[in-house]
Write an enzyme that holds these catalytic residues in place. Structure first.
Site, mmCIF file in Angstrom:
data_model
loop_
_atom_site.group_PDB
_atom_site.id
_atom_site.type_symbol
_atom_site.label_atom_id
_atom_site.label_comp_id
_atom_site.label_asym_id
_atom_site.label_seq_id
_atom_site.Cartn_x
_atom_site.Cartn_y
_atom_site.Cartn_z
ATOM 1 N N GLU A 56 0.861 -1.185 0.000
ATOM 2 C CA GLU A 56 0.000 0.000 0.000
ATOM 3 C C GLU A 56 0.894 1.230 0.000
ATOM 4 O O GLU A 56 1.921 1.274 0.682
ATOM 5 C CB GLU A 56 -0.905 0.034 1.237
ATOM 6 N N GLU A 60 -2.831 11.743 3.073
ATOM 7 C CA GLU A 60 -3.640 11.252 4.178
ATOM 8 C C GLU A 60 -3.497 12.207 5.355
ATOM 9 O O GLU A 60 -2.400 12.635 5.697
ATOM 10 C CB GLU A 60 -3.200 9.846 4.581
#
Length: 387
Positions: free
Chosen positions: A144, A149
């Protein structure tokens, strides 16, 4: 497919051993923008069963009818959290509607992914992210990559890689961000914190938004952030058909070299994900939540009128994917056929196109080089692979 894989391995080996410039120019591969933005994505249509936020991700039909996913009059994609429904605690689980998108296509080594946005979701309990993951194995075994974020009242972005055990980040390449964690197998991943202002929160939109870019090469992963006034000239003027030369982009925020992590081994082709969840295991952790927000995550945000989610939306100019022009796969780009489709706009329904992608099974030749040693290397590889 086996032939293309051998050529890609050979190309990567040549770049590494010969010190060639393999990262300069990238040619357009695919774009998500305008009236057809949503045609290249799958809508999750389920609860948040990965980070356990208090949201129910809508399918495309509901997202359209509830005006949570549409294209505005400026041609930008709007992706929202519900901010009009009054919720009360009348059940064991109370969720607010939101959106999670996963790209229908995946992107491997030699890919460059660019997100241009004018607004990112922010606010207490809000947890937006733009990331990639490999769907070939159970998470995190196929990797990932967190590109953007943030949560709650954070003012700056943070990025990370997530892998199975054995992958570590080393700071052997220049980066402008600050490494917070080097073990990519930990729950939080190997993290780099953004050092530039305006990368998250209200300041991102106040500055006119900006661009995030991810470069995936076997010789290293790079992640850049550019606030609107700092976007490189060739990127600011780029069209959907423009190639990009990244040599002028400068030092990335996060640089992940392969010295202690074989990126080819840990990161097969990745699908893109764009979502906003609420509370959950990070934003809703009481000890983390209270550092930037008052009250309680669920009780003081999820419940009630939803007016506090007025800023919990994405406004995206485009997401574009490119591939290294030196990659043999660049000579066998996907071809697109279309079939009728429709998408929602802010003023109604407009005819669009639903892409169906197919990849040509073509062999590709590595361009000849002047260095005799490289010619010998290619000849050896041709003999070894039986090509």
């Amino acid at each position: 497919m086996r032939l293309a894989t051998h050529w890609l391995a050979l190309w990567t080996l040549c770049c590494t051993l010969e010190g060639l410039q393999c990262l300069a120019a990238y040619v357009p591969l695919r774009q998500y923008e305008g009236l057809t933005f949503f045609d290249g994505w799958a809508f999750y249509g389920n609860v948040d069963n990965t980070t356990w936020g208090n949201v129910t991700y809508q399918d495309r039909a509901n997202a359209t009818s509830k005006q949570l996913a549409y294209v505005n009059d400026a041609g930008h994609a709007i992706i929202k959290v519900d901010n009009t429904t009054t919720l009360v605690r009348n059940a064991e689980v109370v969720n607010r509607d939101s959106i999670r998108l996963t790209s229908l296509d995946s992107y491997g080594m030699g890919s460059l992914i660019v997100l241009d946005a004018v607004h990112l979701p922010f606010g207490c309990s809000v947890w937006p992210s733009f990331w990639t993951y490999g769907i070939q194995q159970e998470w995190p075994n196929a990797g990932e990559i967190d590109i953007m974020e943030g949560i709650n009242g954070m003012e700056r972005n943070q990025m990370a890689l997530h892998t199975r055990p054995g992958c570590f980040k080393e700071d052997t390449l220049p980066q402008s961000g600050r490494t917070l964690e080097t073990n990519c197998a930990l729950d939080q991943g190997c993290i780099v914190a953004e050092s530039k202002p305006n990368s998250f929160g209200p300041s991102f939109a106040q500055a006119g938004g900006g661009v995030y870019a991810l470069l995936m090469e076997a010789t290293g992963f790079n992640i850049w952030f550019f606030s609107r006034t700092e976007i490189p000239a060739n990127l600011a003027s780029a069209s959907a058909s423009s190639s990009l030369d990244i040599s002028s982009w400068g030092t990335p925020t996060g640089a992940y070299p392969p010295t202690r992590c074989d990126l080819n081994e840990y990161f097969p082709p990745q699908n893109l994900v764009l979502l906003t969840t609420l509370c959950g295991v990070w934003a809703g952790n009481p000890s983390i939540y209270e550092t930037t927000c008052p009250g309680l995550c669920f009780e003081d945000n999820i419940l009630g009128s939803g007016s506090n989610y007025a800023d919990a939306y994405w406004e995206i100019r485009y997401v574009r994917a490119y591939i290294n022009e030196n990659s043999p796969l660049a000579t066998a780009l996907p071809t697109t056929t279309t079939q009728p489709g429709s998408i929602s706009t802010s003023t109604g329904t407009a005819t669009g196109a639903q892409p169906t992608m197919s990849t040509q099974a073509e062999s590709a030749a590595v361009a000849s080089r002047s260095q005799n040693s490289l010619v010998s290397l290619i000849a050896f590889a041709l003999f070894y692979f039986g090509l």
